[in-house]
Design a protein around this motif. Structure first.
Motif, PDB file in Angstrom:
ATOM      1  N   GLU A 215       0.769  -1.102   0.066  1.00  0.00           N
ATOM      2  CA  GLU A 215      -0.072   0.063   0.066  1.00  0.00           C
ATOM      3  C   GLU A 215       0.893   1.182  -0.240  1.00  0.00           C
ATOM      4  OE1 GLU A 215      -3.970   1.485  -0.119  1.00  0.00           O
ATOM      5  OE2 GLU A 215      -2.999  -0.597  -0.482  1.00  0.00           O
ATOM      6  N   LEU A 216       2.093   1.312   0.769  1.00  0.00           N
ATOM      7  CA  LEU A 216       2.866   2.187   0.762  1.00  0.00           C
ATOM      8  C   LEU A 216       3.570   2.541  -0.756  1.00  0.00           C
ATOM      9  CD1 LEU A 216       4.047   4.170   2.804  1.00  0.00           C
ATOM     10  CD2 LEU A 216       5.780   2.716   3.402  1.00  0.00           C
ATOM     11  N   ALA A 217       3.994   1.404  -1.157  1.00  0.00           N
ATOM     12  CA  ALA A 217       4.479   1.477  -2.506  1.00  0.00           C
ATOM     13  C   ALA A 217       3.679   2.073  -3.323  1.00  0.00           C
ATOM     14  CB  ALA A 217       4.926   0.106  -2.956  1.00  0.00           C
ATOM     15  N   ASP A 241      10.504   7.525   9.778  1.00  0.00           N
ATOM     16  CA  ASP A 241      10.313   6.954  11.049  1.00  0.00           C
ATOM     17  C   ASP A 241       9.172   6.848  11.596  1.00  0.00           C
ATOM     18  OD1 ASP A 241      13.006   6.374  10.713  1.00  0.00           O
ATOM     19  OD2 ASP A 241      13.638   8.076  11.989  1.00  0.00           O
ATOM     20  N   LYS A 242       8.140   7.662  10.896  1.00  0.00           N
ATOM     21  CA  LYS A 242       6.623   7.534  11.508  1.00  0.00           C
ATOM     22  C   LYS A 242       6.011   6.276  10.838  1.00  0.00           C
ATOM     23  CE  LYS A 242       5.768  11.580  13.787  1.00  0.00           C
ATOM     24  NZ  LYS A 242       4.767  11.661  15.166  1.00  0.00           N
ATOM     25  N   LEU A 243       6.478   5.591   9.747  1.00  0.00           N
ATOM     26  CA  LEU A 243       5.930   4.732   9.029  1.00  0.00           C
ATOM     27  C   LEU A 243       6.645   3.142   9.645  1.00  0.00           C
ATOM     28  CD1 LEU A 243       6.038   6.348   5.664  1.00  0.00           C
ATOM     29  CD2 LEU A 243       4.442   5.947   7.073  1.00  0.00           C
ATOM     30  N   VAL A 244       5.533   2.218   9.832  1.00  0.00           N
ATOM     31  CA  VAL A 244       5.921   0.832  10.201  1.00  0.00           C
ATOM     32  C   VAL A 244       5.300  -0.036   9.106  1.00  0.00           C
ATOM     33  CG1 VAL A 244       5.854  -0.735  11.955  1.00  0.00           C
ATOM     34  CG2 VAL A 244       5.956   1.613  12.687  1.00  0.00           C
ATOM     35  N   ALA A 245       6.187  -0.409   8.124  1.00  0.00           N
ATOM     36  CA  ALA A 245       5.568  -1.283   7.118  1.00  0.00           C
ATOM     37  C   ALA A 245       5.850  -2.785   7.430  1.00  0.00           C
ATOM     38  CB  ALA A 245       6.358  -1.120   5.913  1.00  0.00           C
TER      39      ALA A 245
END
Length: 383
Positions: A215-217, A241-245
């Motif tokens: 989804e991030l990609a 750093d706010k994103l945890v994938a």
């Protein structure tokens, strides 16, 4: 070159499950690679049934509470894959809910998760809704029609106040997918968003966003068939750093999991929680229980769709990135969900954005509505 730098900036390097007290779910390893597709559906169903036993044995969440955010227009043709068989208004309304869940992670730390903290102003910038607003402004009676389908209840920050929390109480936030979502509205941005005068501050202090890597990609590189439903530039200036994938099905702690449910989007995932009344599932693979249980539907055409095509679900079909995957994912959700205590015919599936039960849209109204979810008492200061 700029696109490559952008992709590197937002690569999900922070996505280490152990660092958030979470872990992957082995029961689902490899099921999405099974071939042919009929065998894959069987593998998904069997894996979900096996996982459900272990999931329920692990325990329950501390507390959960849902609060309505806003109602927005949506085409009837998308809502039920064209199944509705009678003339009707072209648009219905869907109500977005924000769900607050408190649980203990696998390291024993109390956590607070916010699911679907939609900021309406951000969603309005998705091309689909931006174009729809322009259209309503040009047609006779368009402004009146807009008042019929739009309604605002609470901003995400207001929801926290209603349940007795502050922004600093939130550990994580997540969306089942990022259609019409602007992560900058949640996580903040070091860049000034068009129309604003200063960089946006985070909505939930230092909370991090859990997001499937696919989804991030997608948000980083949109295909033309996806473009209308995403807020382009929604990651500009967001601290990586706010994103945890994550790349798989994960459980955050006893009684709470995020299951990868691809199809509606490549990185779609569903919230699954265990409560005193059993297992609940929430996603936007459907917008009413009629989508998951069409054999019980009173919406004209939906039950006929089920009978004529031999399908046990009717997908929410605005994009159909992979309709077969979405079918499998909705079966996965149905297998996990427990029957409702009030009416055991219906499953405990709470659409993350639900068809409004308003008489003005009759006969396209949900056959059965749970009306939200509430267990235990949300408490401040757990961190």
């Amino acid at each position: 070159m700029q696109d490559q730098r952008n992709e590197q900036q937002h690569r999900p390097t922070a996505g280490h499950l152990a660092g958030i007290g979470a872990r992957s779910i082995p029961e689902f390893d490899g099921v999405h690679d099974v071939w042919p597709r009929g065998e894959r559906l069987r593998a998904v169903r069997e894996a979900a049934a096996a996982y459900k036993v272990r999931f329920k044995e692990q325990g329950q969440v501390r507390a959960v509470k849902s609060v309505d955010i806003a109602a927005a227009p949506y085409p009837v043709a998308y809502a039920f894959h064209g199944a509705v068989s009678v003339p009707t208004l072209p648009l219905i309304s869907m109500i977005n809910r924000m769900i607050v869940v408190q649980y203990d992670d696998f390291d024993g730390r109390p956590r607070t998760l916010v699911f679907e903290p939609t900021v309406p102003d951000g969603s309005a910038e998705a091309p689909f809704y931006r174009n729809l607003q322009k259209l309503m402004g040009r047609i006779p009676g368009g402004k009146l029609a807009e008042r019929v389908v739009l309604k605002y209840y609470n901003e995400p920050g207001d929801v926290l106040s209603k349940v007795g929390l502050s922004s600093r109480d939130i550990d994580f936030c997540t969306f089942d997918h990022l259609h019409v979502q602007d992560p900058r509205m949640i996580l903040g941005s070091s860049r000034i968003i068009d129309g604003e005068s200063a960089p946006r501050r985070p909505l939930f202090a230092d909370a991090r966003m859990l997001v499937h890597s696919r989804e991030l990609a997608t948000l980083q590189s949109l295909h033309p068939m996806q473009w209308a439903w995403y807020v382009d530039g929604g990651l500009d200036g967001v601290d990586p750093d706010k994103l945890v994938a994550f790349d798989c099905d994960i459980e955050l702690g006893p009684g709470i999991a995020l299951l990868w449910t691809p199809g509606h989007t490549d990185g779609n995932h569903s919230l699954v929680i265990n409560t005193p009344d059993g297992v609940w599932v929430s996603s936007e693979n459907g917008i009413s229980l009629d989508n998951w249980q069409p054999e019980l539907s009173r919406i004209p055409g939906v039950r006929k769709y089920h009978r004529n095509f031999g399908r046990e679900i009717v997908p929410n079909a605005n994009t159909l990135e992979d309709s077969l995957d979405q079918y499998d994912s909705m079966v996965k959700e149905k297998t996990l969900a427990d029957p409702c205590r009030r009416d055991p015919r219906w499953l405990q599936i709470l659409p993350s954005t639900e068809l409004a039960p308003w008489k003005r849209f009759w006969p396209v109204v949900p056959t059965y509505v749970h009306g939200g979810i509430s267990y235990g008492r949300i408490k401040a200061g757990l961190r």
